[in-house]
Motif scaffolding. Structure first.
Motif, PDB file in Angstrom:
ATOM      1  N   GLY A 188       0.802  -1.219   0.000  1.00 49.16           N
ATOM      2  CA  GLY A 188       0.000   0.000   0.000  1.00 49.16           C
ATOM      3  C   GLY A 188       0.833   1.266   0.000  1.00 49.16           C
ATOM      4  O   GLY A 188       0.454   2.279   0.608  1.00 49.16           O
ATOM      5  N   ILE A 189       1.962   1.248  -0.707  1.00 45.18           N
ATOM      6  CA  ILE A 189       2.869   2.403  -0.786  1.00 45.18           C
ATOM      7  C   ILE A 189       2.699   3.090  -2.132  1.00 45.18           C
ATOM      8  O   ILE A 189       2.591   2.428  -3.173  1.00 45.18           O
ATOM      9  N   ASP A 190       2.696   4.409  -2.132  1.00 45.34           N
ATOM     10  CA  ASP A 190       2.621   5.213  -3.361  1.00 45.34           C
ATOM     11  C   ASP A 190       3.707   4.760  -4.344  1.00 45.34           C
ATOM     12  O   ASP A 190       4.892   4.735  -3.992  1.00 45.34           O
ATOM     13  N   PRO A 191       3.351   4.401  -5.574  1.00 43.36           N
ATOM     14  CA  PRO A 191       4.351   3.909  -6.524  1.00 43.36           C
ATOM     15  C   PRO A 191       5.391   4.947  -6.918  1.00 43.36           C
ATOM     16  O   PRO A 191       6.469   4.586  -7.412  1.00 43.36           O
ATOM     17  N   GLU A 192       5.096   6.228  -6.699  1.00 40.41           N
ATOM     18  CA  GLU A 192       6.026   7.284  -7.109  1.00 40.41           C
ATOM     19  C   GLU A 192       7.063   7.623  -6.046  1.00 40.41           C
ATOM     20  O   GLU A 192       8.049   8.297  -6.329  1.00 40.41           O
ATOM     21  N   VAL A 193       6.863   7.175  -4.823  1.00 40.67           N
ATOM     22  CA  VAL A 193       7.748   7.574  -3.740  1.00 40.67           C
ATOM     23  C   VAL A 193       8.975   6.665  -3.681  1.00 40.67           C
ATOM     24  O   VAL A 193       8.917   5.492  -4.051  1.00 40.67           O
ATOM     25  N   THR A 194      10.109   7.234  -3.257  1.00 40.65           N
ATOM     26  CA  THR A 194      11.334   6.462  -3.036  1.00 40.65           C
ATOM     27  C   THR A 194      11.304   5.911  -1.617  1.00 40.65           C
ATOM     28  O   THR A 194      11.119   6.658  -0.656  1.00 40.65           O
ATOM     29  N   VAL A 195      11.501   4.605  -1.491  1.00 37.68           N
ATOM     30  CA  VAL A 195      11.397   3.946  -0.191  1.00 37.68           C
ATOM     31  C   VAL A 195      12.784   3.666   0.375  1.00 37.68           C
ATOM     32  O   VAL A 195      13.655   3.133  -0.306  1.00 37.68           O
ATOM     33  N   VAL A 196      12.960   4.050   1.635  1.00 37.00           N
ATOM     34  CA  VAL A 196      14.139   3.666   2.414  1.00 37.00           C
ATOM     35  C   VAL A 196      13.644   2.745   3.523  1.00 37.00           C
ATOM     36  O   VAL A 196      12.768   3.119   4.301  1.00 37.00           O
ATOM     37  N   ALA A 197      14.181   1.533   3.585  1.00 33.33           N
ATOM     38  CA  ALA A 197      13.728   0.550   4.574  1.00 33.33           C
ATOM     39  C   ALA A 197      14.578   0.614   5.828  1.00 33.33           C
ATOM     40  O   ALA A 197      15.810   0.691   5.758  1.00 33.33           O
ATOM     41  N   LEU A 198      13.920   0.581   6.974  1.00 31.95           N
ATOM     42  CA  LEU A 198      14.591   0.546   8.272  1.00 31.95           C
ATOM     43  C   LEU A 198      13.942  -0.571   9.082  1.00 31.95           C
ATOM     44  O   LEU A 198      12.854  -0.401   9.638  1.00 31.95           O
ATOM     45  N   VAL A 199      14.584  -1.738   9.112  1.00 33.94           N
ATOM     46  CA  VAL A 199      14.033  -2.907   9.785  1.00 33.94           C
ATOM     47  C   VAL A 199      14.839  -3.159  11.048  1.00 33.94           C
ATOM     48  O   VAL A 199      15.980  -3.632  10.999  1.00 33.94           O
TER      49      VAL A 199
END
Length: 340
Positions: A188-199
């Motif tokens: 459910g993340i906007d396809p245009e946004v750049t994702v940085v993962a922090l797990v």
């Protein structure tokens, strides 16, 4: 010829609480079984050891310790006692037969980690004494990195000839590359946004605040910091995000099952591991790399040895948000090693 019986003492089953150590023990036990060993896991939530849900976590410490000790009594014929958590492993270690080999996995200095999280000194001293009793009794102490091999020798006085370094691994059939847009849609993340993962588990030493500061320095970028994991600091960290005005740039996903975790890595352009202390290996970094997502991390414990051979500029000093922002900018601008 009879099978070698190994009893693995962990924390909780994954059904009770997802988490790094529980996932590690689950995968480790499965690997031992594939190698032909007879393996029994003693962990909260396993059959006969408390309920198979989170209500087991409401039990007091003494109740949990006694549950684990009683469970061990049914397995005293084991050839190997394999301990992954000092509190639950000490009584079985003391009660085992002399012929049962004691193997202890050092996942981090429990007492020192508790001190970082603000526990009172009496509790920290008790934990340190308990750890020392267990580690010094072990015939073999397994660590994930040379850094933690040195730690267990210097902190607990374990002899070097009893330490074995066995680096972590991941299931590459599960943690594998995939389509970023499909992964964003699944989460459910906007396809245009750049994702940085922090797990990371939401505790002080994991360094979430450092990433929030780095985001402030990267205000011109359209970034979503996707935070996977849970822990006691969740409410405080969410409040920090609100105070910094980062509410539209940070999303907390909570504890994730493995399939959702894979999707999070695939959706990300880069993962960040900003640990401040006591990071023995950084399994999340290896999981991210297995999905072809590069990693920026702090130079703590085993992270430097894992990442520097691939990309030395991806490792920064712990707590340095400016350096972290520069390293992330470089990856987001197309720098870093090729996923090929």
């Amino acid at each position: 010829m009879t099978e070698t019986k190994v009893v693995v003492v962990g924390l909780e089953t994954l059904a009770v609480r997802p988490g790094g150590l529980n996932r590690y023990v689950d995968g480790y036990a499965a690997a031992l079984r594939r190698a032909g060993l007879k393996v029994e896991v003693v962990a909260l939530g396993a059959p006969g050891i408390g309920p198979m849900d989170q209500t087991v976590l409401s039990l007091g410490v003494r109740q949990r310790v006694m549950l684990m000790a009683r469970a061990w009594r049914h397995h005293r014929d084991a050839e190997v006692l394999d301990v992954h958590f000092a509190l639950y492993g000490l009584l079985p270690a003391l009660l085992r037969r002399r012929s049962t080999r004691l193997v202890v996995h050092f996942h981090g200095p429990w007492a020192a980690e508790s001190a970082v999280e603000g526990q009172r000194s009496l509790g920290v001293r008790c934990k340190a004494a308990l750890e020392k009793m267990l580690y010094r009794r072990a015939q073999t102490v397994v660590v994930l990195s040379e850094a933690f091999g040195q730690e267990v020798q210097h902190r607990y006085g374990v002899r070097s000839d009893r330490v074995r370094v066995i680096p972590g691994g991941v299931d590459t059939m599960l943690f594998s590359p995939g389509d970023a847009q499909d992964a964003k849609a699944a989460l459910g993340i906007d396809p245009e946004v750049t994702v940085v993962a922090l797990v990371r588990r939401l505790v002080t030493r994991m360094g979430h605040e450092v990433v929030f500061e780095a985001l402030d320095a990267m205000a011109e970028r359209s970034i979503l910091l996707a935070v996977g994991g849970d822990g006691p600091l969740r409410t405080e960290l969410e409040a920090q995000v609100a105070r910094r005005g980062l509410g539209d740039r940070v999303r907390f996903f909570g504890a994730l099952e493995d399939p959702q975790l894979v999707e999070l890595y695939r959706a990300a352009t880069v993962s960040v591991v900003p640990s401040l202390a006591y990071e023995g290996f950084g399994l999340v970094a290896l999981e991210s790399l297995a999905t072809a997502t590069p990693v920026v991390a702090s130079n703590v414990g085993g992270l430097e040895a894992l990442l520097s051979p691939l990309d030395p500029d991806s490792v920064v000093e712990p707590g340095d948000s400016a350096a972290l922002a520069r390293a992330l900018d470089r990856i987001l601008d197309g720098g870093g090693p090729s996923p090929e």
